[in-house]
Design an enzyme around this catalytic site. Structure first.
Site, PDB file in Angstrom:
ATOM      1  CE  LYS A  55      21.966 -43.191  23.169  1.00  0.00           C
ATOM      2  NZ  LYS A  55      22.478 -42.443  22.652  1.00  0.00           N
ATOM      3  CD  GLU A  82      20.960 -36.388  30.108  1.00  0.00           C
ATOM      4  OE1 GLU A  82      19.760 -35.802  29.965  1.00  0.00           O
ATOM      5  OE2 GLU A  82      21.516 -36.504  29.619  1.00  0.00           O
ATOM      6  NE  ARG A  83      24.879 -32.780  24.059  1.00  0.00           N
ATOM      7  CZ  ARG A  83      24.915 -33.908  24.292  1.00  0.00           C
ATOM      8  NH1 ARG A  83      23.995 -34.892  24.800  1.00  0.00           N
ATOM      9  NH2 ARG A  83      26.097 -34.987  23.187  1.00  0.00           N
TER      10      ARG A  83
END
Length: 490
Positions: A165, A191-192
């Site tokens: 993705k 998000e990381r």
């Protein structure tokens, strides 16, 4: 932690903390209550920020902390800022990276001469919306031919973890900024930090940062912060659409984590969970965000949203609610990813409301229908081929299988976003070239070429370049292409 305008706002009320339970803080005021969505400051140097979510009685409010609450204790003084969470807007925010409060997090000075606007805004009225349907070209063959996107519409990228993705979103940013005179806004919800840093570096290297704004609510931040970061990014997008009259590409990665943050906030606030533990207000919260993404007379916000699908189950309430807002759904398939067919789009499950003769034209529509029919027939024949072999099929069925397999390989494409991993140069393919290639495969012009000659190429003419078509390096070892997916795992 907050922008200067909020910090300077006159403190209209003062209160004190009466209880702290994780991110939930109850505050008592003796001189009237702050409004819902007002921001409160507490702790040393006012570094703890609380958003008012409900008024419990005549003297107490309950809020969710947007920052960690370490050090907060009962009895501590609380200051009402008198206003809601605000986001910076203006030309100066382009090429910068921000957090939910509008603070620059790219190690550069804070942008000057920006306006601050509330993140809680109403969607544009129906009278201002455009009723014209236009196609939004991406340069990605499989999407432009079978799942055309709408300018000012919302497209969803559905898939489980590790099917690509984020790689697909990154490729779209690269392609859009390259040939659309608009602004891209990337909103990372949950998000990381590794992904944010890599994306910033990649966008800078690709030269698209001068037309981009990035907003991040990281995975380790409190749920209140992750829940509001989407509204911050949308406020910036609305400025470019309404004030600058520019087209905006808003990429959200990942909208499921917005729902997840809302679920955490709802649980913390003590609301009764709904089906599968989701919050009872999920539909309302999602609509409040999605309805602001619209095509108006001033410009368009086109949104592409990655949607993590829990356990690859498309009937999950989160996936089902997101589906209802979309004009196109791009479903990513783990099976295609395992076969090395990238982008790993499930060509039969993906669909678009734009794929009608009145919008895409008669030729494109008929061609797309024929491609789907060919792929569906091949899907039905797969079991027979697996059990009895290709030789047992009728000549007509054999030619259907050959066409479908060549179409599948032609609809793969090398990405600019994965050049460093695959060593194959990325390709941008126009809609006309994509349609021509599919049409010629369906007319059996390439039946004498090996399937591998059509794998990971751009326009169809590239298959003819070698005198005797030979498989590209990537085709002989498809698993090598799996590396970029894990590198940007969603």
């Amino acid at each position: 932690m907050l922008n200067p305008d909020i910090a300077k706002a006159a403190a209209t009320r003062r209160g004190k903390v009466v209880s702290v339970r994780g991110s939930v803080v109850d505050v008592e005021f003796s001189d009237g209550l702050p409004a819902i969505y007002s921001l409160l400051h507490a702790g040393d140097s006012n570094q703890i920020v609380i958003e008012v979510m409900s008024q419990l009685d005549a003297q107490r409010v309950r809020g969710i902390a947007l920052t960690p609450t370490q050090g907060l204790a009962r009895g501590m003084p609380v200051e009402d800022t008198g206003g809601p969470l605000q986001a910076p807007v203006g030309k100066q925010i382009i090429s910068r990276m921000f957090d939910v409060f509008g603070n620059a997090i790219d190690h550069q000075p804070a942008p000057m001469d920006v306006q601050w606007r509330s993140v809680h805004r109403a969607p544009p009225p129906l009278s201002d919306r455009s009723t014209k349907s236009e196609i939004f070209e991406t340069g990605i063959k499989a999407i432009d031919v079978l799942v055309p996107l709408e300018r000012g519409g919302k497209a969803g990228l559905f898939g489980g973890a590790g099917v690509g993705k984020t790689v697909l979103l990154t490729e779209m940013i690269h392609n859009m900024v390259g040939h659309q005179q608009g602004v891209s806004i990337f909103c990372g919800i949950g998000e990381r930090c590794r992904e944010g840093e890599e994306l910033y570096r990649d966008m800078k290297a690709a030269g698209v940062l001068p037309n981009m704004v990035m907003v991040f609510g990281q995975m380790n931040e409190p749920p209140g912060s992750r829940f509001r970061v989407g509204a911050t990014a949308l406020t910036m997008a609305e400025y470019f659409r309404d004030d600058e009259h520019r087209d905006v590409l808003l990429l959200i990665d990942n909208i499921f984590r917005f729902i997840q943050a809302g679920m955490e906030v709802s649980g913390l606030m003590g609301q009764m969970p709904s089906r599968l533990g989701y919050q009872p207000t999920m539909s309302t919260e999602l609509s409040g965000l999605e309805e602001r993404i619209a095509n108006t007379k001033a410009g368009a916000i086109t949104s592409i949203q990655a949607v993590y699908v829990p356990a690859d189950d498309l009937t999950d309430p989160a996936a089902a609610h997101v589906f209802s807002h979309l004009s196109a759904s791009i479903v990513l398939s783990r099976k295609r990813a395992s076969e090395g067919l990238y982008p790993a789009i499930d060509l039969l499950q993906s669909n678009s409301k734009m794929a009608t003769p009145g919008i895409v034209g008669e030729r494109h529509y008929k061609l797309a229908q024929e491609i789907r029919r060919t792929l569906a027939q091949y899907d039905d024949l797969k079991d027979v081929v697996a059990m009895l072999g290709l030789e047992q099929l009728s000549p007509e069925d054999r030619s259907v299988v050959a066409r479908a397999r060549r179409l599948e390989r032609f609809l793969t494409q090398p990405f600019f976003a994965t050049e460093q991993f695959s060593g194959v140069k990325g390709k941008l393919v126009s809609l006309q070239d994509s349609l021509d290639g599919c049409e010629r495969i369906l007319r059996d012009e390439y039946k004498d070429y090996p399937e591998s000659a059509l794998y990971m190429i751009g326009a169809i003419d590239e298959a003819m370049k070698p005198a005797t078509p030979t498989p590209p390096a990537a085709a002989t070892t498809p698993p090598a292409k799996t590396e970029p997916v894990s590198a940007h795992e969603t």
